[in-house]
Design a protein around this motif. Sequence first.
Motif, short mmCIF file in Angstrom:
data_model
loop_
_atom_site.label_atom_id
_atom_site.label_comp_id
_atom_site.label_asym_id
_atom_site.label_seq_id
_atom_site.Cartn_x
_atom_site.Cartn_y
_atom_site.Cartn_z
N PRO A 285 0.83 -1.21 0.00
CA PRO A 285 0.00 0.00 0.00
C PRO A 285 0.86 1.25 0.00
O PRO A 285 2.06 1.21 0.30
CB PRO A 285 -0.80 -0.13 1.30
N ASP A 286 0.25 2.38 -0.33
CA ASP A 286 0.98 3.64 -0.37
C ASP A 286 1.49 4.03 1.02
O ASP A 286 2.53 4.66 1.15
CB ASP A 286 0.09 4.76 -0.92
N SER A 287 0.76 3.66 2.05
CA SER A 287 1.17 3.96 3.41
C SER A 287 0.59 2.90 4.34
O SER A 287 -0.36 2.20 3.99
CB SER A 287 0.70 5.36 3.85
N GLY A 288 1.17 2.79 5.54
CA GLY A 288 0.69 1.81 6.49
C GLY A 288 1.06 0.39 6.09
O GLY A 288 1.71 0.17 5.06
N ASN A 289 0.65 -0.57 6.89
CA ASN A 289 0.95 -1.97 6.58
C ASN A 289 -0.33 -2.74 6.32
O ASN A 289 -1.43 -2.19 6.33
CB ASN A 289 1.77 -2.61 7.72
N TYR A 290 -0.17 -4.02 6.10
CA TYR A 290 -1.32 -4.85 5.73
C TYR A 290 -2.42 -4.80 6.78
O TYR A 290 -3.59 -4.56 6.46
CB TYR A 290 -0.87 -6.29 5.50
N LEU A 291 -2.06 -5.03 8.02
CA LEU A 291 -3.06 -5.11 9.09
C LEU A 291 -3.75 -3.77 9.30
O LEU A 291 -4.97 -3.71 9.50
CB LEU A 291 -2.40 -5.59 10.37
N GLU A 292 -2.98 -2.69 9.26
CA GLU A 292 -3.55 -1.36 9.45
C GLU A 292 -4.54 -1.03 8.34
O GLU A 292 -5.65 -0.51 8.60
CB GLU A 292 -2.44 -0.31 9.49
N ASN A 293 -4.17 -1.31 7.11
CA ASN A 293 -5.05 -0.99 5.99
C ASN A 293 -6.28 -1.89 5.95
O ASN A 293 -7.37 -1.43 5.62
CB ASN A 293 -4.28 -1.08 4.67
N LEU A 294 -6.10 -3.15 6.30
CA LEU A 294 -7.25 -4.04 6.37
C LEU A 294 -8.24 -3.54 7.42
O LEU A 294 -9.46 -3.55 7.21
CB LEU A 294 -6.82 -5.46 6.69
N GLY A 295 -7.72 -3.09 8.56
CA GLY A 295 -8.59 -2.54 9.61
C GLY A 295 -9.33 -1.30 9.15
O GLY A 295 -10.53 -1.14 9.41
N ALA A 296 -8.62 -0.40 8.46
CA ALA A 296 -9.26 0.83 7.99
C ALA A 296 -10.33 0.53 6.94
O ALA A 296 -11.43 1.12 6.98
CB ALA A 296 -8.20 1.76 7.41
N ASP A 297 -10.04 -0.38 6.01
CA ASP A 297 -11.02 -0.71 4.98
C ASP A 297 -12.22 -1.43 5.56
O ASP A 297 -13.36 -1.21 5.14
CB ASP A 297 -10.36 -1.57 3.89
N THR A 298 -11.98 -2.31 6.53
CA THR A 298 -13.09 -3.00 7.19
C THR A 298 -13.99 -2.00 7.92
O THR A 298 -15.22 -2.12 7.88
CB THR A 298 -12.55 -4.04 8.18
N ALA A 299 -13.38 -1.01 8.56
CA ALA A 299 -14.17 0.02 9.25
C ALA A 299 -15.01 0.82 8.26
O ALA A 299 -16.17 1.16 8.54
CB ALA A 299 -13.24 0.94 10.03
N SER A 300 -14.45 1.13 7.09
CA SER A 300 -15.21 1.87 6.07
C SER A 300 -16.40 1.05 5.58
O SER A 300 -17.51 1.59 5.41
CB SER A 300 -14.30 2.22 4.89
N LEU A 301 -16.17 -0.24 5.36
CA LEU A 301 -17.26 -1.09 4.92
C LEU A 301 -18.32 -1.21 6.01
O LEU A 301 -19.53 -1.16 5.73
CB LEU A 301 -16.73 -2.47 4.54
N ALA A 302 -17.89 -1.35 7.26
CA ALA A 302 -18.84 -1.46 8.37
C ALA A 302 -19.71 -0.20 8.46
O ALA A 302 -20.92 -0.29 8.71
CB ALA A 302 -18.09 -1.69 9.68
N ALA A 303 -19.11 0.97 8.26
CA ALA A 303 -19.86 2.22 8.31
C ALA A 303 -20.91 2.28 7.20
O ALA A 303 -22.06 2.70 7.43
CB ALA A 303 -18.92 3.41 8.22
N ALA A 304 -20.52 1.85 5.99
CA ALA A 304 -21.47 1.85 4.88
C ALA A 304 -22.62 0.87 5.13
O ALA A 304 -23.78 1.16 4.81
CB ALA A 304 -20.75 1.49 3.58
N VAL A 305 -22.30 -0.27 5.71
CA VAL A 305 -23.33 -1.27 6.00
C VAL A 305 -24.28 -0.76 7.09
O VAL A 305 -25.49 -0.98 7.02
CB VAL A 305 -22.68 -2.61 6.42
N ARG A 306 -23.75 -0.07 8.08
CA ARG A 306 -24.62 0.49 9.13
C ARG A 306 -25.61 1.48 8.52
O ARG A 306 -26.80 1.50 8.88
CB ARG A 306 -23.79 1.17 10.22
N THR A 307 -25.13 2.31 7.60
CA THR A 307 -26.03 3.27 6.95
C THR A 307 -27.09 2.55 6.12
O THR A 307 -28.27 2.92 6.14
CB THR A 307 -25.21 4.22 6.05
N LEU A 308 -26.64 1.51 5.42
CA LEU A 308 -27.57 0.75 4.58
C LEU A 308 -28.64 0.07 5.40
O LEU A 308 -29.84 0.15 5.08
CB LEU A 308 -26.78 -0.29 3.78
N THR A 309 -28.26 -0.59 6.47
CA THR A 309 -29.22 -1.36 7.26
C THR A 309 -30.06 -0.47 8.17
O THR A 309 -31.09 -0.91 8.69
CB THR A 309 -28.49 -2.42 8.10
N ALA A 310 -29.63 0.78 8.36
CA ALA A 310 -30.41 1.70 9.19
C ALA A 310 -31.58 2.30 8.42
O ALA A 310 -32.54 2.80 9.01
CB ALA A 310 -29.52 2.81 9.73
#
Length: 311
Positions: A285-310
């Motif tokens: 990745p351009d910055s950060g490591n695998y685990l950090e970026n996976l965590g950030a992307d998972t959080a973004s997906l979780a936020a989108a899903v919360r909006t969708l299911t709400a």
Amino acid sequence: MRRVNLLLCLLMLSACGQQLGDPTENTETVETSQAPGIYSVNYPLAWAAQELAGDAAEVHFPAPAGIDPAFWQPDINTVADYQQAELILLNGANYAKWIARVSLPQNRLLDTSQGFTDQLIAADTGPLHSHGPEGDHSHGELAFTVWLDVSLYSQQVSAIAESLSQRLPESAELIVQRRNELLSALRKRDDELTGIGRRLDGAPLLYSHPVYQYLQRRYQLNGKALHWEPDQSPADTEWVKLDRLLQSHPARIMLWEAEPTAGTRAQLLNRGITPVVLRPMGNRPDSGNYLENLGADTASLAAAVRTLTAD
């Protein structure tokens, strides 16, 4: 006579000094230890190896930035570097096809997917396309982004740890400790993605590219893949195809390998579709490591899903 004896003594002392040597001099004759070299075919394996080995090994991932390592062809000098490696980390699932076309030391190859070959997914051959200087290709035969199933990636990590422990016995205890810590962190990501899948409960998704097969199976997602590139605006005919697809598959979230263009994002939002970046990270990745970026992307997906299911 006394002068002769004195001269002989001086010569003998000089000879002794040359034989014993000064430990602070003649440094060119002192051999320095060198950490074993480990070469990887993709970034997730290289990152895991470095996390496990620490300073006990030098981990190399020579693929240039901005390309997909799955379709990269190294030059002859880089192949020679792989041939000299103490350990070569392979992804399996026919990833990095250049491996089959060169001579590499078989006893130094580690297929990190060997333990779950029965779980590999057959992928339909898609149309020829290109994204980057690696040229035209299609995604077919076997799906290879196995690490997007975090439980499978954890098995790859364990395979690397076992091989490193054998090759670095003096660091084996520390490698096992690091493995356990890494597996614990990965379990948290796996649990988070499992929770996202449950919350979606079969809601339709879209994928910008056919690389999310293992993610879909593991987390029970309901997605359909397009062949859209993040840095390119889809043609008008592609939008027509999407509109037809939405009639039977009314997705409101679309996963992307990278941030799409502003124009693409705007058109998706106009259709009620939220683009979410979930990077496969085959390359670094351009910055950060695998685990950090996976965590950030998972959080973004979780936020989108919360909006969708709400709604």
